[in-house]
Design an enzyme around this catalytic site. Structure first.
Site, mmCIF file in Angstrom:
data_model
loop_
_atom_site.group_PDB
_atom_site.id
_atom_site.type_symbol
_atom_site.label_atom_id
_atom_site.label_comp_id
_atom_site.label_asym_id
_atom_site.label_seq_id
_atom_site.Cartn_x
_atom_site.Cartn_y
_atom_site.Cartn_z
ATOM 1 N N GLN A 150 86.113 4.228 27.034
ATOM 2 C CA GLN A 150 85.637 4.988 28.202
ATOM 3 C C GLN A 150 84.108 4.974 28.260
ATOM 4 O O GLN A 150 83.512 4.767 29.318
ATOM 5 C CB GLN A 150 86.140 6.432 28.123
ATOM 6 C CG GLN A 150 85.481 7.372 29.121
ATOM 7 C CD GLN A 150 86.123 8.739 29.151
ATOM 8 O OE1 GLN A 150 87.195 8.917 29.716
ATOM 9 N NE2 GLN A 150 85.481 9.734 28.546
ATOM 10 N N MET A 174 87.685 17.654 30.702
ATOM 11 C CA MET A 174 88.948 18.061 31.347
ATOM 12 C C MET A 174 89.391 19.414 30.785
ATOM 13 O O MET A 174 90.560 19.799 30.940
ATOM 14 C CB MET A 174 90.025 17.002 31.128
ATOM 15 C CG MET A 174 89.638 15.663 31.767
ATOM 16 S SD MET A 174 91.031 14.618 32.176
ATOM 17 C CE MET A 174 91.788 14.416 30.562
ATOM 18 N N SER A 197 85.501 21.939 19.278
ATOM 19 C CA SER A 197 84.119 21.782 18.785
ATOM 20 C C SER A 197 83.526 20.428 19.135
ATOM 21 O O SER A 197 82.294 20.288 19.163
ATOM 22 C CB SER A 197 84.012 21.972 17.271
ATOM 23 O OG SER A 197 85.098 22.565 16.724
ATOM 24 N N HIS A 218 83.725 19.025 22.097
ATOM 25 C CA HIS A 218 83.075 19.243 23.400
ATOM 26 C C HIS A 218 81.798 20.074 23.214
ATOM 27 O O HIS A 218 80.793 19.826 23.881
ATOM 28 C CB HIS A 218 84.005 19.991 24.355
ATOM 29 C CG HIS A 218 85.247 19.239 24.720
ATOM 30 N ND1 HIS A 218 86.483 19.570 24.232
ATOM 31 C CD2 HIS A 218 85.435 18.174 25.529
ATOM 32 C CE1 HIS A 218 87.391 18.748 24.732
ATOM 33 N NE2 HIS A 218 86.794 17.890 25.513
ATOM 34 N N VAL A 251 83.692 14.342 16.469
ATOM 35 C CA VAL A 251 83.800 15.469 15.535
ATOM 36 C C VAL A 251 85.213 15.423 14.944
ATOM 37 O O VAL A 251 86.195 15.219 15.668
ATOM 38 C CB VAL A 251 83.543 16.817 16.250
ATOM 39 C CG1 VAL A 251 83.742 17.987 15.288
ATOM 40 C CG2 VAL A 251 82.133 16.839 16.842
ATOM 41 N N LYS A 310 84.484 9.254 20.701
ATOM 42 C CA LYS A 310 85.914 9.131 20.396
ATOM 43 C C LYS A 310 86.601 8.284 21.466
ATOM 44 O O LYS A 310 87.461 7.472 21.159
ATOM 45 C CB LYS A 310 86.566 10.505 20.314
ATOM 46 C CG LYS A 310 87.999 10.384 19.895
ATOM 47 C CD LYS A 310 88.707 11.694 19.906
ATOM 48 C CE LYS A 310 90.120 11.449 20.299
ATOM 49 N NZ LYS A 310 90.352 11.691 21.723
ATOM 50 N N SER A 329 90.824 16.453 19.304
ATOM 51 C CA SER A 329 91.303 16.036 20.622
ATOM 52 C C SER A 329 92.164 17.152 21.192
ATOM 53 O O SER A 329 92.883 17.825 20.449
ATOM 54 C CB SER A 329 92.154 14.772 20.480
ATOM 55 O OG SER A 329 92.948 14.589 21.638
HETATM 56 O O1 PAF Z 1 86.864 12.190 28.670
HETATM 57 C C1 PAF Z 1 87.332 12.964 29.539
HETATM 58 O O2 PAF Z 1 87.601 14.146 29.273
HETATM 59 C C2 PAF Z 1 87.576 12.448 30.946
HETATM 60 O O3 PAF Z 1 88.042 11.147 30.936
HETATM 61 C C3 PAF Z 1 86.348 12.592 31.874
HETATM 62 C C4 PAF Z 1 85.170 11.760 31.377
HETATM 63 C C5 PAF Z 1 85.947 14.063 31.959
HETATM 64 C C6 PAF Z 1 86.703 12.106 33.288
HETATM 65 O O4 PAF Z 1 87.762 12.840 33.830
#
Ligand code: PAF
Length: 287
Positions: free
Chosen positions: A155, A30, A35, A37, A178, A151, A187
């Site tokens: 999900q 999103m 770091s 990501h 991380v 993290k 986050s």
């Molecule tokens: O983890 C996230 O950033 C979101 O939930 C995702 C997996 C990109 C779905 O919108």
């Protein structure tokens, strides 16, 4: 690294890479990348030949009183970070591109059981929103593999179940969280914290570590450990949402003989909701 905004351009670029025999890796995000990501992209680049990332703040997974409008949008900085991490193509669609007929008539994907409880209890509809957008993104990109952060433990469990249940030919890879030097899980929402809250925030992970250490020493009174942990969090200044010990795969409440556990929590500092978890494998004791 190219940035495309339409499904048509995305499909054309991925088709080109595939026609060159490349294995496609995918990292959905999103945006407001950190770091954590970058580690997902690096992992995808190690396992695939062509890495696609997406940035889409998905309205379908935000509740009415959540932070959709204030969620940080930082495209230029994100593009730079993705490039550095080895991303080949960024898909950054608009809401209209993703939901051309509007969200109310959008077909939904829902994963029962795993989506209930924990974050699902305090964020009704959240995991349906995630499962729906990830299904759409998977169908748009058609990757061989996709990387998600551990993290977001619940999900990841929901996405693994969805991929299995719907026979999606995609390998799902979890990447370890991380952390900042003081233990706080990175986050995008950490940016909402005041300096004082930021100083308190690492207490969340310390609480998880404390519980995991006690379990490692043989403690099995999960309810007592959780109660003690809740008290620690409250004393530190958090408003706990949940703190639980669960079976790491099924996410059902932990049982005495479980070997694979996760200590998992969500807690508020002011209006900011932080989540974290700690997986632990309990060795079988030999007599
Ligand atoms: O983890 C996230 O950033 C979101 O939930 C995702 C997996 C990109 C779905 O919108």
């Amino acid at each position: 690294m190219n940035t495309v905004k339409t499904v048509r351009e995305l499909r054309a670029a991925v088709a080109r890479a595939r026609s060159e025999g490349k294995r496609i890796g995918f990292v959905p995000t999103m945006g407001n990348l950190h770091s954590g990501h970058a580690a997902l992209v690096t992992k995808a680049a190690q396992r695939a030949d062509f890495v696609v990332a997406s940035i889409f703040v998905n309205p379908l997974q935000f509740g009415a009183n959540e932070d959709l409008d204030k969620y940080p949008r930082t495209l230029a900085a994100d593009q730079e970070r993705l490039l550095q991490a080895g991303c080949n193509l960024l898909f950054a669609p608009t809401v209209d591109e993703m939901y051309p007929d509007g969200m109310s008539v959008q077909t939904r994907v829902s994963v029962p059981q795993l989506s209930e409880g924990l974050c699902g209890a305090s964020r009704p509809g959240h995991f349906e929103g995630v499962a729906t957008v990830v299904t759409k993104l998977f169908n748009m990109v058609q990757p061989d593999l996709a990387v998600f952060g551990e993290k977001d433990f619940q999900q990841l469990a929901v996405i693994r179940a969805m991929v299995r249940d719907l026979n999606m030919p995609i390998q799902v890879i979890g990447e370890p969280t991380v952390r900042a030097e003081d233990g706080l899980a990175l986050s995008s929402r950490n940016g909402y914290l005041t300096p004082e809250q930021r100083a308190t925030a690492p207490a969340l992970y310390r609480t998880l570590q404390h519980i995991a250490a006690a379990i490692g020493r043989g403690q099995r009174d999960f309810a007592a450990l959780v109660a003690e942990g809740q008290a620690q969090l409250t004393a530190a200044g958090f408003r706990p949402d949940y703190l639980e010990v669960r079976h790491a795969v099924s996410l059902r409440p932990a049982m005495f003989d479980d070997r694979d556990l996760v200590v998992i929590a969500a807690a508020y500092l002011g209006n900011t909701r932080l989540i974290d978890n700690l997986y632990l494998h309990v060795e079988e004791k030999t007599a």
